[in-house]
Design a protein around this motif. Structure first.
Motif, mmCIF file in Angstrom:
data_model
loop_
_atom_site.group_PDB
_atom_site.id
_atom_site.type_symbol
_atom_site.label_atom_id
_atom_site.label_comp_id
_atom_site.label_asym_id
_atom_site.label_seq_id
_atom_site.Cartn_x
_atom_site.Cartn_y
_atom_site.Cartn_z
ATOM 1 N N GLY A 180 0.692 -1.308 0.097
ATOM 2 C CA GLY A 180 -0.110 0.203 -0.062
ATOM 3 C C GLY A 180 0.949 1.129 0.047
ATOM 4 O O GLY A 180 1.987 1.122 -0.076
ATOM 5 N N ALA A 181 0.131 2.478 -0.098
ATOM 6 C CA ALA A 181 0.875 3.685 0.054
ATOM 7 C C ALA A 181 1.732 3.929 1.142
ATOM 8 O O ALA A 181 2.714 4.452 1.106
ATOM 9 N N ILE A 182 1.225 3.437 2.326
ATOM 10 C CA ILE A 182 2.311 3.961 3.523
ATOM 11 C C ILE A 182 3.583 3.174 3.362
ATOM 12 O O ILE A 182 4.518 3.643 3.800
ATOM 13 N N SER A 183 3.563 2.049 2.967
ATOM 14 C CA SER A 183 4.807 1.102 3.041
ATOM 15 C C SER A 183 5.836 1.693 1.697
ATOM 16 O O SER A 183 6.872 1.303 1.695
ATOM 17 N N MET A 184 5.163 1.840 0.578
ATOM 18 C CA MET A 184 5.825 2.601 -0.485
ATOM 19 C C MET A 184 6.440 3.946 -0.260
ATOM 20 O O MET A 184 7.066 4.192 -0.864
ATOM 21 N N ALA A 185 5.580 4.795 0.446
ATOM 22 C CA ALA A 185 6.142 6.138 0.619
ATOM 23 C C ALA A 185 7.572 6.031 0.997
ATOM 24 O O ALA A 185 8.458 7.157 0.154
ATOM 25 N N PRO A 186 8.168 5.717 2.139
ATOM 26 C CA PRO A 186 9.464 5.857 2.413
ATOM 27 C C PRO A 186 10.504 5.687 1.361
ATOM 28 O O PRO A 186 11.271 6.125 0.929
ATOM 29 N N GLY A 187 10.278 4.543 0.402
ATOM 30 C CA GLY A 187 11.168 4.234 -0.683
ATOM 31 C C GLY A 187 11.043 5.175 -1.947
ATOM 32 O O GLY A 187 12.034 5.546 -2.303
ATOM 33 N N VAL A 188 9.809 5.565 -2.068
ATOM 34 C CA VAL A 188 9.767 6.701 -3.161
ATOM 35 C C VAL A 188 10.180 7.907 -2.775
ATOM 36 O O VAL A 188 10.971 8.816 -3.436
ATOM 37 N N LEU A 223 8.551 15.860 2.854
ATOM 38 C CA LEU A 223 8.419 15.241 1.853
ATOM 39 C C LEU A 223 7.806 13.875 1.765
ATOM 40 O O LEU A 223 7.047 13.416 0.689
ATOM 41 N N MET A 224 7.890 13.323 2.781
ATOM 42 C CA MET A 224 7.221 12.080 3.246
ATOM 43 C C MET A 224 5.581 12.226 3.073
ATOM 44 O O MET A 224 4.870 11.475 2.477
ATOM 45 N N ALA A 225 5.374 13.488 3.725
ATOM 46 C CA ALA A 225 4.021 13.659 3.726
ATOM 47 C C ALA A 225 3.261 13.843 2.294
ATOM 48 O O ALA A 225 2.114 13.267 1.874
ATOM 49 N N ILE A 226 4.026 14.667 1.523
ATOM 50 C CA ILE A 226 3.462 14.869 0.058
ATOM 51 C C ILE A 226 3.721 13.636 -0.787
ATOM 52 O O ILE A 226 2.634 13.393 -1.339
ATOM 53 N N THR A 227 4.683 12.849 -0.462
ATOM 54 C CA THR A 227 4.666 11.387 -1.210
ATOM 55 C C THR A 227 3.584 10.614 -0.954
ATOM 56 O O THR A 227 3.197 9.822 -1.912
ATOM 57 N N LEU A 228 3.299 10.433 0.513
ATOM 58 C CA LEU A 228 2.153 9.596 0.778
ATOM 59 C C LEU A 228 0.787 9.967 0.213
ATOM 60 O O LEU A 228 0.118 9.242 -0.205
ATOM 61 N N LEU A 229 0.686 11.403 0.323
ATOM 62 C CA LEU A 229 -0.576 12.095 -0.044
ATOM 63 C C LEU A 229 -0.491 11.687 -1.722
ATOM 64 O O LEU A 229 -1.879 11.204 -2.433
#
Length: 305
Positions: A180-188, A223-229
């Motif tokens: 899901g987006a939560i686990s993918m966000a740190p990598g992106v 950046l983490m917040a923007i990426t997750l959104l």
């Protein structure tokens, strides 16, 4: 088909034709044209509302187990998801092509479906046997509710498909599970931070690559917040059209046929005034498994990190 009545054979033929015409290509592509427009806004909202829907279903089940039928019925009847144009199209097609109920418009509202059912010549006798006008309207509303539950199952399957897509992308790009987006966000976010830091390194990107290869850049909280959104929004858009991929697979696996058979059994029980067989979309719970997995992975990585 041996041993079935003529009506049963005709119904099965309609079901098979419906599945072929609307859930295989190019039928599935035509069906998802309705998603272009308002569904692109409704889809992200439905992704956020889906866990709340599952919570109400669990509360309804608990109330039933505690012998509180009124509360169970109240929670079970909550319609929290926004009705999409694709769902409206599917519901109208089922009524028209399988149930023989003429429906006006390609994507009618729920009130329009109720009116179509009440005015359908094929349902005139069952509606009269309902007893009163109010009872007939309640019967029509229960039919529409079953159709809505069915279309919700398709939406949940699209979410499940999107989770599988994100899992595959995460495995290929980050060599890790990203359901899901939560686990993918740190990598992106990490990749974006790394690329930006290398490009802006004072001594040039070549030396920057060597430096940040040894000392990777960490993404900021912003950046983490923007990426997750961004990933949530992209995932919602993908889920809007994921049925284009999921529909043919479900046809080949027989899932569409079985789900439609369950729905028609519920509708026929309602029309024949036999004991009700509520249609419950279990696919919502399947999609939420990925959400729980996603959250659990993120918590474990945070504790390790």
């Amino acid at each position: 088909m041996r041993g079935q009545t003529g009506t049963g054979r005709a119904r099965d033929e309609r079901l098979n034709a419906f599945v072929r015409n609307h859930f295989l290509w190019p039928g599935s592509l035509r069906l998802h044209r309705a998603a272009l427009g308002g569904d692109l806004v409704r889809a992200p909202l439905n992704v956020m509302l889906a866990p709340v829907l599952v919570a109400t279903r669990l509360i309804a089940w608990a109330c039933g187990a505690l012998h509180r039928p009124r509360l169970a019925n109240w929670f079970g009847r909550r319609k929290l998801l926004l009705r999409t144009s694709v769902a409206a199209r599917v519901e109208a097609l089922i009524l028209t092509e399988i149930m023989g109920v003429p429906v006006s418009g390609a994507t009618p509202g729920r009130a329009g479906l109720v009116r179509a059912i009440l005015a359908a010549p094929a349902l005139r006798d069952p509606l009269r046997r309902a007893g009163s006008v109010d009872d007939a309207e309640q019967m029509a509303e229960r039919i529409v509710a079953a159709l809505s539950e069915y279309s919700g199952a398709r939406a949940a399957t699209a979410e499940f498909t999107t989770a599988l897509i994100m899992l595959a992308i995460g495995a290929a790009a980050f060599q890790t599970a990203t359901p899901g987006a939560i686990s993918m966000a740190p990598g992106v976010a990490g990749q974006v931070a790394q690329s930006t830091a290398i490009a802006e390194f004072p001594l040039g990107s070549g030396i920057g690559g060597l430096w940040y290869g040894a000392f990777p850049a960490a993404p900021s909280e912003g950046l983490m917040a923007i990426t997750l959104l961004g990933l949530v929004l992209v995932g919602a858009v993908v889920a809007t059209f994921a049925g284009v991929l999921a529909d043919p697979v479900q046809v080949w696996l027989g899932v569409h046929r079985r789900r439609l058979t369950r729905l028609i059994a519920v509708l026929e029980a309602e029309i024949n005034h036999t004991p009700p067989k509520p249609f419950v979309a279990k696919e919502h719970f399947l999609a939420r498994i990925f959400d729980l997995w996603d959250a659990a992975l993120s918590i474990l990585r945070a504790l390790r990190g």
